[in-house]
Scaffold this motif. Structure first.
Motif, PDB file in Angstrom:
ATOM      1  N   ASN A  67       0.829  -1.199   0.000  1.00 22.44           N
ATOM      2  CA  ASN A  67       0.000   0.000   0.000  1.00 22.44           C
ATOM      3  C   ASN A  67       0.871   1.260   0.000  1.00 22.44           C
ATOM      4  O   ASN A  67       0.691   2.160  -0.811  1.00 22.44           O
ATOM      5  CB  ASN A  67      -0.927  -0.003   1.212  1.00 22.44           C
ATOM      6  N   SER A  68       1.830   1.332   0.894  1.00 25.83           N
ATOM      7  CA  SER A  68       2.648   2.539   1.004  1.00 25.83           C
ATOM      8  C   SER A  68       4.095   2.308   0.588  1.00 25.83           C
ATOM      9  O   SER A  68       4.879   3.238   0.520  1.00 25.83           O
ATOM     10  CB  SER A  68       2.635   3.044   2.454  1.00 25.83           C
ATOM     11  N   PHE A  69       4.466   1.056   0.299  1.00 21.91           N
ATOM     12  CA  PHE A  69       5.816   0.715  -0.123  1.00 21.91           C
ATOM     13  C   PHE A  69       6.873   1.201   0.865  1.00 21.91           C
ATOM     14  O   PHE A  69       7.838   1.865   0.507  1.00 21.91           O
ATOM     15  CB  PHE A  69       6.107   1.258  -1.522  1.00 21.91           C
ATOM     16  N   VAL A  70       6.671   0.893   2.130  1.00 26.76           N
ATOM     17  CA  VAL A  70       7.682   1.165   3.142  1.00 26.76           C
ATOM     18  C   VAL A  70       8.045  -0.154   3.795  1.00 26.76           C
ATOM     19  O   VAL A  70       7.286  -1.118   3.752  1.00 26.76           O
ATOM     20  CB  VAL A  70       7.169   2.149   4.225  1.00 26.76           C
ATOM     21  N   PRO A  86      16.008   6.688  -6.997  1.00 22.77           N
ATOM     22  CA  PRO A  86      16.790   6.436  -5.775  1.00 22.77           C
ATOM     23  C   PRO A  86      16.219   7.156  -4.567  1.00 22.77           C
ATOM     24  O   PRO A  86      15.905   8.350  -4.621  1.00 22.77           O
ATOM     25  CB  PRO A  86      18.179   6.982  -6.139  1.00 22.77           C
ATOM     26  N   GLY A  87      16.042   6.416  -3.487  1.00 25.69           N
ATOM     27  CA  GLY A  87      15.567   7.012  -2.251  1.00 25.69           C
ATOM     28  C   GLY A  87      14.065   7.252  -2.188  1.00 25.69           C
ATOM     29  O   GLY A  87      13.565   7.756  -1.189  1.00 25.69           O
ATOM     30  N   GLU A 147       6.349   5.245  -6.549  1.00 21.72           N
ATOM     31  CA  GLU A 147       6.621   6.467  -7.301  1.00 21.72           C
ATOM     32  C   GLU A 147       7.469   6.206  -8.540  1.00 21.72           C
ATOM     33  O   GLU A 147       7.645   7.082  -9.377  1.00 21.72           O
ATOM     34  CB  GLU A 147       7.294   7.501  -6.397  1.00 21.72           C
ATOM     35  N   SER A 148       8.008   4.971  -8.654  1.00 23.68           N
ATOM     36  CA  SER A 148       8.823   4.624  -9.811  1.00 23.68           C
ATOM     37  C   SER A 148       7.988   4.103 -10.967  1.00 23.68           C
ATOM     38  O   SER A 148       8.505   3.854 -12.053  1.00 23.68           O
ATOM     39  CB  SER A 148       9.863   3.560  -9.414  1.00 23.68           C
TER      40      SER A 148
END
Length: 300
Positions: free
Chosen positions: A52-55, A207-208, A213-214
């Protein structure tokens, strides 16, 4: 997914003619679209990425569901990162409406959990991939699974809380985006799916930044189909189109191995049989895939 060498060759030729200097394909066996989505989403979770949040999240027991327009596949990620692939699949009851689809997803979550040897109280999270976009509390582009405009997350939360007797974290992601991340072998590529529907996305690792977002969703299936006025690409290249095109030709008298592979029953023909016939050199099957590959190549 690419169903035969003919598709790959047709797309490749079209791309070379339009200036692409480097093209590569990941070839997936015929009829494994849902399995691929399930494995890819499982790989995403095995890497301990919250879909969901990619963390980063700690190790959890996570049931993963791939909801497709044709079938529902599933797996389970153990806390140690090991992956269990549930061997059974369910047909997606899209024609029966949203409640039937969501009930089937819930049943698959329960079945997968028990099949993997776990109790419901041992599941930490559920990850769902589906053909569409979930934003602002509603599904969009989810026609194939009867969830257009539906708050699938809210509806699933109600069902899961009732069946589990508690709340469970549920994460939702577009199936193509999940598959692209799972299949990623480089930092920059375009990923395309050809299954019940058709779509593509660009992956350009930032990166980062969170992986989400990619990704740029290209909504390829909604683009015009070559020179055919009023037709969407998805309507002229999907697995459903491939099957219907084969049925039409055979009804009109064309001889083909496709019918034999379908047990002599024309109603049983799917893209699976067409792909199998193409790989055995069947003339009609390869004609269909060259046509589809040309359209896909021009669209890309």
């Amino acid at each position: 997914m690419l169903k035969s060498i003919s598709v790959a060759i047709s797309i490749l030729c079209c791309l070379i003619c339009t200036g692409f200097s480097s093209v590569s394909f990941v070839r997936v066996p015929v009829g494994t679209g849902g399995t691929t989505g399930r494995i890819s989403l499982a790989e995403v979770e095995a890497k301990q990425v919250n879909v969901n949040s990619f963390v980063k999240i700690p190790g959890q027991n996570i049931v993963t569901i791939d909801l497709g327009g044709t079938k529902i596949a599933s797996g389970l990620i153990r806390r140690d990162g090991a992956v269990y692939y549930h061997p059974e699949e369910k047909d997606t009851p899209a024609k029966s409406g949203k409640d039937a689809v969501l009930d089937s997803v819930t049943d698959m979550i329960i079945t997968t959990t028990r099949s993997a040897g776990y109790n419901l109280d041992e599941i930490d999270a559920i990850a769902l991939s589906f053909p569409g976009i979930y934003e602002n509390g509603a599904m969009t582009y989810a026609y194939n699974v009867a969830l257009e405009g539906v708050d699938a997350l809210g509806e699933l939360n109600k069902r899961i809380e009732k069946r589990f007797g508690r709340k469970v974290n549920i994460y939702i992601l577009n199936d193509m985006e999940a598959a692209a991340i799972g299949e990623a072998k480089s930092d920059r590529f375009t990923y395309m799916t050809v299954s019940t529907g058709v779509n593509a996305c660009r992956f350009n690792r930032l990166p980062g930044k969170p992986l989400k977002e990619s990704i740029t969703n290209l909504e390829l299936g909604n683009s015009p189909a070559d020179y055919i006025v009023g037709e969407k690409l998805e309507d002229m290249t999907s697995g459903l189109y491939i099957a219907e095109r084969a049925k039409k030709e055979i009804k009109e008298g064309r001889k083909s191995l496709i019918l034999d592979l379908a047990g002599g029953n024309i109603d049983n023909i799917t893209a699976v049989e067409v792909g199998q016939a193409a790989n055995q050199g069947d003339k009609l099957a390869n004609e269909i895939f060259r046509e589809v590959g040309h359209r896909l190549g021009k669209a890309i």
